[in-house]
Design a protein around this motif. Structure first.
Motif, short mmCIF file in Angstrom:
data_model
loop_
_atom_site.label_atom_id
_atom_site.label_comp_id
_atom_site.label_asym_id
_atom_site.label_seq_id
_atom_site.Cartn_x
_atom_site.Cartn_y
_atom_site.Cartn_z
N ASP A 93 0.83 -1.21 0.00
CA ASP A 93 0.00 0.00 0.00
C ASP A 93 0.87 1.26 0.00
OD1 ASP A 93 -2.39 -1.39 -0.04
OD2 ASP A 93 -2.70 -1.27 2.13
N ILE A 94 1.98 1.21 0.74
CA ILE A 94 2.87 2.37 0.81
C ILE A 94 3.62 2.52 -0.50
CG2 ILE A 94 4.93 3.27 1.95
CD1 ILE A 94 3.85 1.92 4.54
N VAL A 95 4.15 1.42 -1.04
CA VAL A 95 4.89 1.49 -2.31
C VAL A 95 4.00 2.00 -3.43
CG1 VAL A 95 6.09 0.12 -4.06
CG2 VAL A 95 6.55 -0.29 -1.64
N GLU A 96 2.73 1.57 -3.43
CA GLU A 96 1.79 1.98 -4.47
C GLU A 96 1.14 3.32 -4.18
OE1 GLU A 96 -0.91 -1.27 -4.75
OE2 GLU A 96 0.57 -2.62 -5.63
N LYS A 97 1.58 3.95 -3.06
CA LYS A 97 1.09 5.28 -2.67
C LYS A 97 -0.41 5.30 -2.38
CE LYS A 97 4.86 7.60 -5.11
NZ LYS A 97 5.71 7.64 -3.91
N LYS A 98 -0.95 4.15 -2.01
CA LYS A 98 -2.33 4.12 -1.53
C LYS A 98 -2.41 4.65 -0.11
CE LYS A 98 -3.62 0.18 -4.44
NZ LYS A 98 -4.04 -1.24 -4.47
N ALA A 100 -0.08 7.20 2.45
CA ALA A 100 1.03 8.16 2.46
C ALA A 100 1.90 7.94 3.69
CB ALA A 100 0.48 9.59 2.45
N SER A 101 3.20 8.06 3.49
CA SER A 101 4.14 7.98 4.61
C SER A 101 5.31 8.90 4.31
CB SER A 101 4.65 6.55 4.79
OG SER A 101 5.69 6.52 5.77
N VAL A 104 10.74 6.06 4.13
CA VAL A 104 11.08 5.27 2.96
C VAL A 104 11.14 3.80 3.37
CG1 VAL A 104 12.77 4.88 1.12
CG2 VAL A 104 12.37 7.21 1.98
N GLU A 149 10.95 1.47 -2.77
CA GLU A 149 10.67 2.76 -3.38
C GLU A 149 11.90 3.31 -4.09
OE1 GLU A 149 7.93 5.28 -0.89
OE2 GLU A 149 8.81 4.09 0.72
N HIS A 262 10.93 3.13 -9.18
CA HIS A 262 9.98 2.92 -8.10
C HIS A 262 9.29 1.56 -8.25
CE1 HIS A 262 7.70 4.52 -4.72
NE2 HIS A 262 6.65 3.87 -5.22
#
Length: 295
Positions: A93-98, A100-101, A104, A149, A262
């Motif tokens: 979810d984080i890698v796909e930017k679903k 936000a964080s 890294v 990422e 990415h």
């Protein structure tokens, strides 16, 4: 003068074991091999949807940093990442930017994490590279899975392994130095430390007080401080891009700095190096470099 190439050679097919040992391993020369892993099911199967289905809620080890640099010099420390245990789907979810964080995230745990943490994926690749195993007379010590990422960067370092680095999707960007560049590459001893997350979500650097100091390279080869490290101007870096379906042979003791597109996915095979005359030559060069700095 030592015969190092000005660019990385390409092979259009996997070599025979004898050919590979004679032309590449023995002279300690890197190359990129096309069509070496194109038969892997992983190249077609390892989509985000497939990885979610196969691994999904399983808890895995993820390196988390505030700046993308794990195992790197920062604030006069050798700082290792926070190793966070989290469901793989949350990482995706984080890698796909679903989700936000500000931090890294990078699946980069070594010690054969493909076989230890992701055994569900082993059938989509190979347990070893047969022609390399025959050439060296041994199986790999570790098979590692990498996914992260684009902000995740591997700082300049070397390994005591013959490394076959295979890109499954995306691209990896390597900056390489031959072992003969050792006199121009700075090493210092650093207090080891680890990133830890505070209650407010920020990172703090916590010293590993009982651990010995770590020798590491403080220089960023993409933006070298030549006022601080003028010798580096004499080094001769090689740069290459390894694309999906290609394999980089990264010889033992070669310095390398790595970036990626990415969401790039890769698998690498670490074969233990032979501690032979080449290793002795490198140790001699290392000792002479250290002695010259004391004069």
């Amino acid at each position: 003068e030592l015969g190092w190439p000005e660019s990385i050679a390409y092979l259009d097919r996997p070599p025979s074991p004898l050919e590979f040992y004679r032309e590449w391993v023995s002279p300690n020369k890197p190359c990129i091999i096309r069509n070496a892993v194109r038969h892997w099911p992983a190249l077609k199967k390892w989509t985000s949807a497939y990885l979610r289905e196969v691994i999904g809620p399983k808890v895995v080890s993820v390196a988390v940093t505030p700046n993308g640099y794990a195992d790197a010099v920062f604030q006069d420390r050798f700082v290792m990442p926070e190793e966070r245990q989290m469901p793989f789907m949350d990482f995706l979810d984080i890698v796909e930017k679903k989700v936000a964080s500000p931090n890294v995230f990078y699946v980069q745990k070594q010690c054969s994490n493909l076989t230890e943490e992701f055994p569900e994926l082993v059938c989509d690749v190979q347990p070893d590279i047969p022609w390399m195993s025959e050439a060296l007379g041994k199986k790999p010590d570790a098979v590692n899975f990498w996914l992260g990422e684009s902000a995740a960067v591997t700082s300049l370092h070397k390994d005591h392994y013959e490394n076959l680095y295979c890109v499954v999707s995306g691209e990896k960007y390597f900056l390489l130095h031959p072992p003969s560049d050792r006199p121009f590459i700075p090493y210092e001893l650093y207090q080891p430390a680890t990133y830890q997350v505070s209650d407010d979500g920020s990172f703090e650097i916590v010293d590993e007080k009982t651990a010995d100091k770590v020798p590491w390279i403080p220089l960023d080869p993409l933006n070298p401080n030549l006022e601080l490290y003028p010798e580096y101007a004499q080094a001769k870096p090689l740069q290459c891009t390894v694309k999906a379906g290609e394999m980089l042979y990264l010889p033992s003791l070669w310095f390398h700095h790595v970036q990626q597109s990415h969401g790039c996915i890769a698998v690498n095979y670490w074969y233990d190096m032979e501690y032979d005359l080449k290793y002795s030559y490198y140790q001699l060069l290392d000792c002479l470099t250290k002695a010259a700095k004391t004069l």
